[in-house]
Design an enzyme around this catalytic site. Structure first.
Site, mmCIF file in Angstrom:
data_model
loop_
_atom_site.group_PDB
_atom_site.id
_atom_site.type_symbol
_atom_site.label_atom_id
_atom_site.label_comp_id
_atom_site.label_asym_id
_atom_site.label_seq_id
_atom_site.Cartn_x
_atom_site.Cartn_y
_atom_site.Cartn_z
ATOM 1 N N ARG A 1 -8.446 -0.531 4.817
ATOM 2 C CA ARG A 1 -7.643 0.486 4.132
ATOM 3 C C ARG A 1 -6.285 -0.076 3.726
ATOM 4 O O ARG A 1 -5.703 0.361 2.739
ATOM 5 C CB ARG A 1 -7.401 1.688 5.051
ATOM 6 C CG ARG A 1 -8.640 2.499 5.330
ATOM 7 C CD ARG A 1 -8.309 3.699 6.174
ATOM 8 N NE ARG A 1 -7.175 4.422 5.595
ATOM 9 C CZ ARG A 1 -6.512 5.395 6.194
ATOM 10 N NH1 ARG A 1 -6.847 5.777 7.391
ATOM 11 N NH2 ARG A 1 -5.506 5.982 5.597
ATOM 12 N N ASP B 1 4.886 0.993 11.974
ATOM 13 C CA ASP B 1 3.670 0.334 11.491
ATOM 14 C C ASP B 1 3.558 -1.122 11.959
ATOM 15 O O ASP B 1 2.561 -1.780 11.657
ATOM 16 C CB ASP B 1 3.605 0.393 9.958
ATOM 17 C CG ASP B 1 3.254 1.786 9.454
ATOM 18 O OD1 ASP B 1 2.906 2.649 10.276
ATOM 19 O OD2 ASP B 1 3.330 2.011 8.230
ATOM 20 N N LYS C 1 0.837 -1.203 0.000
ATOM 21 C CA LYS C 1 0.000 0.000 0.000
ATOM 22 C C LYS C 1 0.873 1.255 0.000
ATOM 23 O O LYS C 1 0.688 2.157 -0.803
ATOM 24 C CB LYS C 1 -0.903 0.015 1.243
ATOM 25 C CG LYS C 1 -1.559 1.361 1.499
ATOM 26 C CD LYS C 1 -2.422 1.359 2.736
ATOM 27 C CE LYS C 1 -1.721 1.772 3.997
ATOM 28 N NZ LYS C 1 -1.480 3.217 4.160
ATOM 29 N N ASN C 2 1.828 1.297 0.912
ATOM 30 C CA ASN C 2 2.609 2.531 1.066
ATOM 31 C C ASN C 2 3.543 2.786 -0.112
ATOM 32 O O ASN C 2 3.951 3.926 -0.340
ATOM 33 C CB ASN C 2 3.399 2.514 2.373
ATOM 34 C CG ASN C 2 2.504 2.803 3.570
ATOM 35 O OD1 ASN C 2 1.319 3.088 3.397
ATOM 36 N ND2 ASN C 2 3.058 2.719 4.770
ATOM 37 N N ARG D 1 0.603 14.845 13.383
ATOM 38 C CA ARG D 1 0.978 14.624 11.984
ATOM 39 C C ARG D 1 0.949 15.899 11.134
ATOM 40 O O ARG D 1 0.140 16.039 10.203
ATOM 41 C CB ARG D 1 0.112 13.528 11.358
ATOM 42 C CG ARG D 1 0.191 12.236 12.111
ATOM 43 C CD ARG D 1 -0.476 11.098 11.395
ATOM 44 N NE ARG D 1 0.404 10.462 10.417
ATOM 45 C CZ ARG D 1 0.074 9.379 9.727
ATOM 46 N NH1 ARG D 1 -1.088 8.828 9.884
ATOM 47 N NH2 ARG D 1 0.919 8.839 8.877
#
Ligand code: UD1
Length: 427
Positions: free
Chosen positions: A406, A314, A22-23, A125
């Site tokens: 997600r 993560d 995903k990233n 963030r």
């Protein structure tokens, strides 16, 4: 809204195939904005975050066609000169990574208006480093009414020294400096594999980026609005966080799982720590095997999160779920994000004993966790609750699983194939 029901206390056994990252995929999709010609992706993961990224490009005026081939999504993206440089709040609010359109839009159109992003609620963030990058490269930036507006007649190569490593800001710097006039030297950059892949994709498209995977990048800007585009379809690397999550789940349930389509080197530190905890980890030609069937007592292992190649933030929440049943006390220090311990309150509900103060948690291992209803609060926190549910005796219900969708492709199906009892219901 979907929720997961897990009957825990069953070892995971079998083989799992890891999806594309995903990233890595998200900024690579945004980088298609810089391509004069069509960009083809051969294996995007089927995730809601990928849908958001594609939707942003479509709403901006990009032409996208998508196809499902087996488990993969393929996408063809063409971003025309007629597209818009404004990414509105409705598009950007759902995902922090949307901020990565800022640099490409600025480079392509000489101006960009992008809403301040949303995304997982972990810490404040901020986006100050993204703004700093644009300003250093010669843009005039204002933040007003929830929008970042950046404008530059011409982007100019420069020296940028990041005060600390930011994955997103490094990626913004790469995409923007690649298009500027002159040379940029960028120090203290992200060395994450996802950043390296983005750089390789841009080089394939015609950019000149040296030093990928090291602390300093030298970029010879092409001084153009677009790059010619990739010479061949782009294949996205396997998701190291998904691979790491399955590795921890295999260890925590005392199972044996072969993780295929994974790059062990990308999670070397996690695999090292798993071995330290008593698990056997063996590299294979396309991944690795985690074997914890023999494991009577899990040895507590302390971790400190840090940028790559350090322990990934993560995977911090998943590690905490694992350590919650270790034979003794371990500490977990979160050094990347403030406020990334929201999962502790939910792990408590499963019977974990964890104290924390500031960014340091002390986990006192307990013999067993007990199933309970819990709530997913962000993407990786949900993964830790899934691991908690797999370990726990009895039934765990995990609500708000849209967070997990997600970033984890078909996690319930993949776990079922490994012998977990997990069902998805709708409330
Ligand atoms: C990316 C990953 C995310 C991962 C994180 C750290 C994607 C889509 N997301 O997020 O999964 O957890 O890297 O590995 O790739 N910061 C600032 N100012 C800025 C930007 C960041 O202060 O302008 C701070 C952040 O608040 C955080 C730290 O820098 O404390 C690192 O964040 P960063 O590496 O930028 O994370 P993301 O790129 O958002």
């Amino acid at each position: 809204m979907d929720y997961l029901v897990i009957e825990g206390s069953r070892p995971l056994n079998g083989t799992v195939e890891i999806s594309a990252s995903k990233n890595a995929a998200l900024p690579m999709i945004m980088a298609a904005i810089l391509s004069e010609n069509e960009v083809i992706f051969s294996n995007l993961p089927r995730l809601t975050d990928v849908d958001f990224a594609i939707r942003i490009l479509v709403e901006l005026g990009g032409k996208v066609s998508m196809n499902r081939e087996g488990d993969h999504l393929t996408a063809k993206i063409k971003f025309p000169d007629s597209a818009s440089f404004v990414a509105p709040y409705e598009l950007v609010r759902k995902m922090r990574a949307s901020i990565s359109v800022l640099g490409p839009l600025l480079a392509r159109f000489g101006k960009a208006k992008v809403s301040l992003p949303g995304g997982c609620a972990i810490g404040s963030r901020p986006v100050d480093l993204h703004i700093m990058v644009m300003e250093k490269l010669g843009a005039k930036v204002t933040v007003e009414e929830g929008y970042i507006f950046a404008e530059a007649e011409k982007l100019k190569g420069t020296e940028i020294v990041f005060p600390f490593v930011s994955v997103g800001a490094t990626q913004a710097a790469i995409m923007t400096a690649a298009m500027a006039e002159g040379v940029s030297v960028i120090r203290n950059v992200s060395m994450e594999p996802e950043t390296v892949e983005l750089g390789k994709m841009l080089n394939d498209m015609g950019a000149k980026i040296d030093g990928l995977g090291t602390e300093t990048l030298t970029i010879h800007g092409v001084n153009k609005r677009t790059l010619p585009g990739p010479k061949s379809p782009i294949s996205v690397i396997p998701d190291r966080i998904e691979a790491g999550t399955f590795a921890v789940a295999a260890a925590a349930t005392r199972g044996r799982v072969e993780v295929k389509n994974a790059v062990a080197e990308h999670i070397e530190i996690l695999l090292y720590n798993l071995r330290e905890s008593g698990v056997i980890v063996e590299n294979t030609k396309d991944g690795f095997i985690v074997d914890a069937r023999h494991l009577k007592k899990i040895k507590p292992v302390d971790i400190i999160t840090s940028p790559y190649p350090g322990f990934p933030t993560d995977l911090q929440a998943q590690w905490m779920a694992y350590m919650s049943i270790a034979d003794g006390t371990s500490t977990i220090s979160e050094k990347i994000f403030e406020n990334r311990f929201i999962h502790i309150g939910e792990l408590f509900r499963l019977g974990a004993r964890i104290k924390y103060s500031g960014n340091k948690a002390t986990v006192q291992g307990v013999e067993r966790l007990k199933g309970a209803p819990v709530m997913a609060t962000d993407l990786r926190a949900s993964a830790s609750l899934v691991i908690g549910g797999l370990i726990a005796e009895g039934t765990t219900e995990i609500h708000r699983v849209y967070h997990i969708d997600r970033g984890y492709e078909r996690i319930d199906q993949k776990l079922t194939a490994l012998g977990a009892k997990i069902v998805r219901n709708r409330e």
